[in-house]
Design a protein around this motif. Structure first.
Motif, PDB file in Angstrom:
ATOM      1  N   SER A 230      59.337  59.669  12.414  1.00 31.56           N
ATOM      2  CA  SER A 230      58.797  60.060  13.709  1.00 31.56           C
ATOM      3  C   SER A 230      58.103  61.412  13.606  1.00 31.56           C
ATOM      4  CB  SER A 230      59.921  60.141  14.746  1.00 31.56           C
ATOM      5  OG  SER A 230      59.441  60.672  15.969  1.00 31.56           O
ATOM      6  N   VAL A 231      56.893  61.477  14.159  1.00 24.37           N
ATOM      7  CA  VAL A 231      56.155  62.735  14.241  1.00 24.37           C
ATOM      8  C   VAL A 231      55.928  63.023  15.729  1.00 24.37           C
ATOM      9  CG1 VAL A 231      54.098  64.015  13.573  1.00 24.37           C
ATOM     10  CG2 VAL A 231      54.993  62.216  12.067  1.00 24.37           C
ATOM     11  N   PRO A 232      56.724  63.920  16.328  1.00 28.72           N
ATOM     12  CA  PRO A 232      56.589  64.190  17.767  1.00 28.72           C
ATOM     13  C   PRO A 232      55.231  64.809  18.103  1.00 28.72           C
ATOM     14  CG  PRO A 232      58.704  64.976  16.929  1.00 28.72           C
ATOM     15  CD  PRO A 232      57.859  64.649  15.733  1.00 28.72           C
ATOM     16  N   ILE A 233      54.579  64.235  19.103  1.00 32.25           N
ATOM     17  CA  ILE A 233      53.293  64.736  19.588  1.00 32.25           C
ATOM     18  C   ILE A 233      53.379  64.813  21.113  1.00 32.25           C
ATOM     19  CG2 ILE A 233      50.814  64.328  19.772  1.00 32.25           C
ATOM     20  CD1 ILE A 233      51.591  64.966  16.953  1.00 32.25           C
ATOM     21  N   SER A 234      53.573  66.009  21.668  1.00 33.20           N
ATOM     22  CA  SER A 234      53.708  66.154  23.117  1.00 33.20           C
ATOM     23  C   SER A 234      52.381  65.836  23.806  1.00 33.20           C
ATOM     24  CB  SER A 234      54.149  67.572  23.478  1.00 33.20           C
ATOM     25  OG  SER A 234      53.235  68.521  22.951  1.00 33.20           O
ATOM     26  N   ILE A 235      52.458  65.162  24.948  1.00 32.42           N
ATOM     27  CA  ILE A 235      51.249  64.783  25.676  1.00 32.42           C
ATOM     28  C   ILE A 235      51.150  65.445  27.046  1.00 32.42           C
ATOM     29  CG2 ILE A 235      51.059  62.574  24.470  1.00 32.42           C
ATOM     30  CD1 ILE A 235      52.236  61.197  26.918  1.00 32.42           C
ATOM     31  N   LEU A 236      52.151  66.265  27.399  1.00 34.60           N
ATOM     32  CA  LEU A 236      52.150  66.923  28.707  1.00 34.60           C
ATOM     33  C   LEU A 236      52.020  68.431  28.562  1.00 34.60           C
ATOM     34  CD1 LEU A 236      54.967  65.109  30.728  1.00 34.60           C
ATOM     35  CD2 LEU A 236      52.493  64.791  30.931  1.00 34.60           C
ATOM     36  N   GLY A 237      51.424  69.074  29.566  1.00 31.18           N
ATOM     37  CA  GLY A 237      51.404  70.523  29.635  1.00 31.18           C
ATOM     38  C   GLY A 237      50.261  71.156  28.866  1.00 31.18           C
ATOM     39  N   ALA A 238      50.117  72.443  29.078  1.00 29.86           N
ATOM     40  CA  ALA A 238      49.022  73.192  28.461  1.00 29.86           C
ATOM     41  C   ALA A 238      49.152  73.241  26.948  1.00 29.86           C
ATOM     42  CB  ALA A 238      48.985  74.609  29.034  1.00 29.86           C
ATOM     43  N   GLU A 239      50.382  73.142  26.446  1.00 26.82           N
ATOM     44  CA  GLU A 239      50.609  73.218  25.010  1.00 26.82           C
ATOM     45  C   GLU A 239      50.706  71.844  24.354  1.00 26.82           C
ATOM     46  OE1 GLU A 239      50.476  76.145  23.567  1.00 26.82           O
ATOM     47  OE2 GLU A 239      50.158  77.010  25.557  1.00 26.82           O
ATOM     48  N   ALA A 240      50.204  70.823  25.020  1.00 26.83           N
ATOM     49  CA  ALA A 240      50.302  69.466  24.480  1.00 26.83           C
ATOM     50  C   ALA A 240      49.654  69.374  23.103  1.00 26.83           C
ATOM     51  CB  ALA A 240      49.652  68.478  25.437  1.00 26.83           C
ATOM     52  N   ARG A 241      50.415  68.895  22.138  1.00 25.32           N
ATOM     53  CA  ARG A 241      49.906  68.780  20.765  1.00 25.32           C
ATOM     54  C   ARG A 241      48.883  67.663  20.639  1.00 25.32           C
ATOM     55  NH1 ARG A 241      53.802  67.963  16.118  1.00 25.32           N
ATOM     56  NH2 ARG A 241      51.844  68.255  14.996  1.00 25.32           N
ATOM     57  N   SER A 242      48.877  66.727  21.596  1.00 24.78           N
ATOM     58  CA  SER A 242      47.953  65.598  21.493  1.00 24.78           C
ATOM     59  C   SER A 242      46.499  66.037  21.525  1.00 24.78           C
ATOM     60  CB  SER A 242      48.223  64.585  22.607  1.00 24.78           C
ATOM     61  OG  SER A 242      48.061  65.190  23.877  1.00 24.78           O
ATOM     62  N   ARG A 243      46.228  67.226  22.094  1.00 24.01           N
ATOM     63  CA  ARG A 243      44.852  67.721  22.169  1.00 24.01           C
ATOM     64  C   ARG A 243      44.583  68.811  21.132  1.00 24.01           C
ATOM     65  NH1 ARG A 243      42.628  63.776  23.944  1.00 24.01           N
ATOM     66  NH2 ARG A 243      40.733  65.077  24.001  1.00 24.01           N
ATOM     67  N   SER A 244      45.513  69.024  20.236  1.00 24.07           N
ATOM     68  CA  SER A 244      45.342  70.062  19.217  1.00 24.07           C
ATOM     69  C   SER A 244      44.362  69.591  18.149  1.00 24.07           C
ATOM     70  CB  SER A 244      46.680  70.398  18.563  1.00 24.07           C
ATOM     71  OG  SER A 244      47.133  69.302  17.771  1.00 24.07           O
ATOM     72  N   PRO A 245      43.639  70.516  17.527  1.00 25.07           N
ATOM     73  CA  PRO A 245      42.710  70.130  16.462  1.00 25.07           C
ATOM     74  C   PRO A 245      43.401  69.348  15.337  1.00 25.07           C
ATOM     75  CG  PRO A 245      42.294  72.385  17.136  1.00 25.07           C
ATOM     76  CD  PRO A 245      43.550  71.963  17.834  1.00 25.07           C
ATOM     77  N   GLY A 246      44.633  69.739  15.034  1.00 25.71           N
ATOM     78  CA  GLY A 246      45.344  69.054  13.964  1.00 25.71           C
ATOM     79  C   GLY A 246      45.567  67.585  14.262  1.00 25.71           C
ATOM     80  N   TYR A 247      45.989  67.270  15.502  1.00 27.24           N
ATOM     81  CA  TYR A 247      46.230  65.864  15.825  1.00 27.24           C
ATOM     82  C   TYR A 247      44.923  65.115  16.048  1.00 27.24           C
ATOM     83  CZ  TYR A 247      48.149  61.592  17.739  1.00 27.24           C
ATOM     84  OH  TYR A 247      48.467  60.262  17.936  1.00 27.24           O
ATOM     85  N   LEU A 248      43.936  65.769  16.618  1.00 22.11           N
ATOM     86  CA  LEU A 248      42.645  65.112  16.802  1.00 22.11           C
ATOM     87  C   LEU A 248      42.012  64.745  15.463  1.00 22.11           C
ATOM     88  CD1 LEU A 248      41.137  67.204  19.732  1.00 22.11           C
ATOM     89  CD2 LEU A 248      41.972  64.852  19.831  1.00 22.11           C
ATOM     90  N   ALA A 249      42.352  65.482  14.423  1.00 26.77           N
ATOM     91  CA  ALA A 249      41.869  65.135  13.089  1.00 26.77           C
ATOM     92  C   ALA A 249      42.540  63.854  12.588  1.00 26.77           C
ATOM     93  CB  ALA A 249      42.133  66.281  12.119  1.00 26.77           C
TER      94      ALA A 249
ATOM     95  N   ASN B  76      44.008  61.422  14.934  1.00 28.08           N
ATOM     96  CA  ASN B  76      43.586  60.404  15.899  1.00 28.08           C
ATOM     97  C   ASN B  76      42.578  61.027  16.855  1.00 28.08           C
ATOM     98  OD1 ASN B  76      43.243  58.380  17.756  1.00 28.08           O
ATOM     99  ND2 ASN B  76      45.359  58.372  18.494  1.00 28.08           N
ATOM    100  N   PRO B  77      41.291  60.772  16.680  1.00 31.49           N
ATOM    101  CA  PRO B  77      40.265  61.398  17.513  1.00 31.49           C
ATOM    102  C   PRO B  77      40.425  61.156  19.006  1.00 31.49           C
ATOM    103  CG  PRO B  77      39.276  60.391  15.580  1.00 31.49           C
ATOM    104  CD  PRO B  77      40.711  59.952  15.610  1.00 31.49           C
ATOM    105  N   GLN B  78      41.158  60.088  19.388  1.00 26.65           N
ATOM    106  CA  GLN B  78      41.394  59.848  20.810  1.00 26.65           C
ATOM    107  C   GLN B  78      42.404  60.835  21.392  1.00 26.65           C
ATOM    108  OE1 GLN B  78      42.192  55.425  20.801  1.00 26.65           O
ATOM    109  NE2 GLN B  78      40.847  55.569  22.576  1.00 26.65           N
ATOM    110  N   GLY B  79      43.217  61.428  20.550  1.00 26.73           N
ATOM    111  CA  GLY B  79      44.246  62.330  21.042  1.00 26.73           C
ATOM    112  C   GLY B  79      45.315  61.626  21.851  1.00 26.73           C
ATOM    113  N   LEU B  80      45.596  60.378  21.524  1.00 21.59           N
ATOM    114  CA  LEU B  80      46.566  59.582  22.264  1.00 21.59           C
ATOM    115  C   LEU B  80      47.712  59.164  21.354  1.00 21.59           C
ATOM    116  CD1 LEU B  80      44.072  57.214  24.166  1.00 21.59           C
ATOM    117  CD2 LEU B  80      45.112  59.325  25.020  1.00 21.59           C
ATOM    118  N   VAL B  81      48.830  58.805  21.964  1.00 15.77           N
ATOM    119  CA  VAL B  81      49.941  58.198  21.251  1.00 15.77           C
ATOM    120  C   VAL B  81      50.189  56.819  21.852  1.00 15.77           C
ATOM    121  CG1 VAL B  81      51.030  60.378  20.619  1.00 15.77           C
ATOM    122  CG2 VAL B  81      51.613  59.343  22.813  1.00 15.77           C
ATOM    123  N   PRO B  82      50.730  55.901  21.038  1.00 10.55           N
ATOM    124  CA  PRO B  82      51.183  56.065  19.663  1.00 10.55           C
ATOM    125  C   PRO B  82      50.044  55.915  18.664  1.00 10.55           C
ATOM    126  CG  PRO B  82      51.551  53.820  20.352  1.00 10.55           C
ATOM    127  CD  PRO B  82      50.997  54.536  21.560  1.00 10.55           C
ATOM    128  N   ALA B  83      50.325  56.365  17.444  1.00 10.54           N
ATOM    129  CA  ALA B  83      49.479  56.082  16.298  1.00 10.54           C
ATOM    130  C   ALA B  83      50.406  55.867  15.120  1.00 10.54           C
ATOM    131  CB  ALA B  83      48.512  57.227  16.024  1.00 10.54           C
TER     132      ALA B  83
END
Length: 211
Positions: free
Chosen positions: A28-47, A49-56
């Motif tokens: 499991s790789v946790p990727i938060s999708i809520l709040g200003a600090e959501a990792r789903s919109r971070s450059p690292g995760y967008l690299a 999954n360009p959609q910035g969505l979970v699951p992947a």
């Protein structure tokens, strides 16, 4: 394999249920999708999954699979038992149609990014997001219940074993309850969910409440 996930996501719940039914373990790789600090919109995760969505799901071969239904079907083909799609072609199509009616027609109207956008509409009342969510859940599950009512009475949505239809219906029904909607208004949906609640793969992988 690695699963990029946030346990509050109903789409993630679908994949976790499928994995549990198959008895397959992933990292499991946790990727938060809520709040200003959501990792789903971070450059690292967008690299990743360009959609910035979970699951992947990142396979052992280094292939990234996005979209929950694509992941579920991949798992069903790679790990055939127990099958998540009925053998009969008509029943198989019905299971897919119920899953898609939720994943394509209800779920896209409800995720956090939609709520965030609704909140920016000038003059929007503070209750708009909750009202919006209840409306589309109500409309969608009413149609699902009508579809299920056309089928022979059974323990599950389609056929005599849990299928992709149940995997998608269960998290949506749990979220409906959390939105204040009583499942009893949809008798066939309520009966199916009652049967699924006692199956560990479903009960242990329901979407977590949003805090």
């Amino acid at each position: 394999m690695k699963l990029f996930e946030d346990r509050i996501s109903s789409a993630v719940a679908r994949v976790r249920i499928a994995l549990a039914l198959k008895g397959v373990e992933v990292d499991s790789v946790p990727i938060s999708i809520l709040g200003a600090e959501a990792r789903s919109r971070s450059p690292g995760y967008l690299a990743v999954n360009p959609q910035g969505l979970v699951p992947a799901l990142l396979t052992d071969d280094g292939v990234l699979i996005t979209q929950s239904l694509a992941i579920v079907e991949y798992l069903d083909e790679r790990f055939p038992e127990p099958a998540l799609l009925p053998a009969d072609p008509a029943q198989r199509a019905l299971a897919r149609s119920i899953a898609l009616a939720i994943a394509s027609d209800i779920h896209p109207l409800l995720p956090p990014r939609v709520a965030k956008r609704l909140g920016t509409i000038p003059g929007a009342q503070s209750t708009i997001v909750a009202d919006w969510n209840r409306h589309w859940i109500q409309e969608g599950l009413t149609a699902i219940d009508a579809l299920l009512s056309r089928q022979p009475e059974g323990q599950f949505a389609v056929g005599n074993a849990p299928s992709v239809a149940d995997i998608v219906l269960f998290p949506q029904a749990i979220n409906a309850e959390r939105a204040g909607l009583a499942l009893e208004q949809w008798p066939r949906v309520a009966a199916v969910i009652s049967a699924l609640r006692i199956i560990p793969a479903f009960a242990a992988n329901a979407p977590l409440p949003r805090i």
